[in-house]
Design an enzyme around this catalytic site. Sequence first.
Site, short mmCIF file in Angstrom:
data_model
loop_
_atom_site.label_atom_id
_atom_site.label_comp_id
_atom_site.label_asym_id
_atom_site.label_seq_id
_atom_site.Cartn_x
_atom_site.Cartn_y
_atom_site.Cartn_z
N ASP A 80 -37.71 50.97 -22.49
CA ASP A 80 -36.96 51.01 -23.75
C ASP A 80 -36.68 49.61 -24.27
O ASP A 80 -36.37 48.69 -23.52
CB ASP A 80 -35.62 51.74 -23.50
CG ASP A 80 -34.83 51.99 -24.77
OD1 ASP A 80 -33.58 51.92 -24.69
OD2 ASP A 80 -35.44 52.23 -25.82
N HIS A 202 -31.99 56.20 -32.41
CA HIS A 202 -31.34 55.27 -31.48
C HIS A 202 -29.85 55.21 -31.79
O HIS A 202 -29.41 55.61 -32.87
CB HIS A 202 -31.97 53.87 -31.60
CG HIS A 202 -33.27 53.75 -30.89
ND1 HIS A 202 -33.48 52.91 -29.83
CD2 HIS A 202 -34.47 54.38 -31.09
CE1 HIS A 202 -34.72 53.01 -29.40
NE2 HIS A 202 -35.34 53.89 -30.14
O1 G3H Z 1 -32.30 52.83 -26.80
C1 G3H Z 1 -31.23 53.24 -26.38
C2 G3H Z 1 -30.27 53.90 -27.27
O2 G3H Z 1 -30.51 53.56 -28.59
C3 G3H Z 1 -28.85 53.72 -26.80
O3 G3H Z 1 -27.92 53.73 -27.83
O4 G3H Z 1 -25.97 53.32 -26.32
O5 G3H Z 1 -25.65 53.87 -28.73
O6 G3H Z 1 -26.45 55.62 -27.14
P1 G3H Z 1 -26.41 54.17 -27.49
ZN ZN Z 2 -31.93 51.92 -28.82
#
Ligand code: G3H
Ligand code: ZN
Length: 274
Positions: A80, A202
């Site tokens: 990621d 995201h």
């Molecule tokens: O790529 C990971 C996610 O976009 C995490 O976002 O911590 O706001 O759930 P978040």
């Molecule tokens: Zn993210």
Amino acid sequence: MPLVGIGEIVRAAPAGVGAFNVIQLEHAEAIIAGAHAAGAPVVLQISENAVRYHGALAPIAVACLVAARAADVPVAVHLDHATDRALVEEAVVLGLGSVMFDASALDDAANVAATADVATWCHDRGVWVEAELGEVGGKDGVHAPGVRTKPHEAADYVARTGVDALAVAVGSSHAMTTKDAVLDLDLIAELAAAVPVPLVLHGSSGVPDDTIRSAVRHGMKKINIATHLNKAFTEAIRGQLAEHPSVVDPRTYVRAGREAVAREVTHLLGVLAG
Ligand code: G3H
Ligand code: ZN
């Protein structure tokens, strides 16, 4: 169960696909336990920030791959928010089936060039590639929910890069600890109509459950969640330490964190099931 590619999970899923960030081994164990309880496929994802925390990708990646192979629900392991091409290549060599190459901080031309090159390299090795157009805020701690991805630019970007999924800016922002995000649902529908690959949300920890359901109904496919789980993990551990101030064995209090994360994953997969 054999390791599955994220493409299989995304294509097979009747609704949204939960993609949850792994920092420690207990996150991976909990996410798989939560998916088992929900009877749903799931994506374990390791961010470049988590790699920096461990000092290397391999230990946590191999642990996730082994746990994924032992799971009785389909589990994909995904890299990621990788900005470093070398990390992408390391992830592919280690056996991760998909990567997010995040060039959203670059100008659009540089984003297209770098992402197209990574996509070609990954596709030559059977690896699925996610990218981002329209930077989803909050990565640097500065919430910027105002950015919006334009449908015609998104369609052009996917055509020019060849990516398999696209993260889009529709009102969410990373690392929000309260569920205040307001998503542009009409824009999601327009993006889903314009873009021939699955859309990725995201910063979903800041999005209320009902809004996540609506986002899936309007066309969002992969839903990325990290902070929500970290909150549950930390709050459970904080409670254990307050209740048992003399405890020294991390298995007692970290277990509580692991169980809390599993419960949240089961809940969130239920939300995503529509
Ligand atoms: O790529 C990971 C996610 O976009 C995490 O976002 O911590 O706001 O759930 P978040
Ligand atoms: Zn993210």
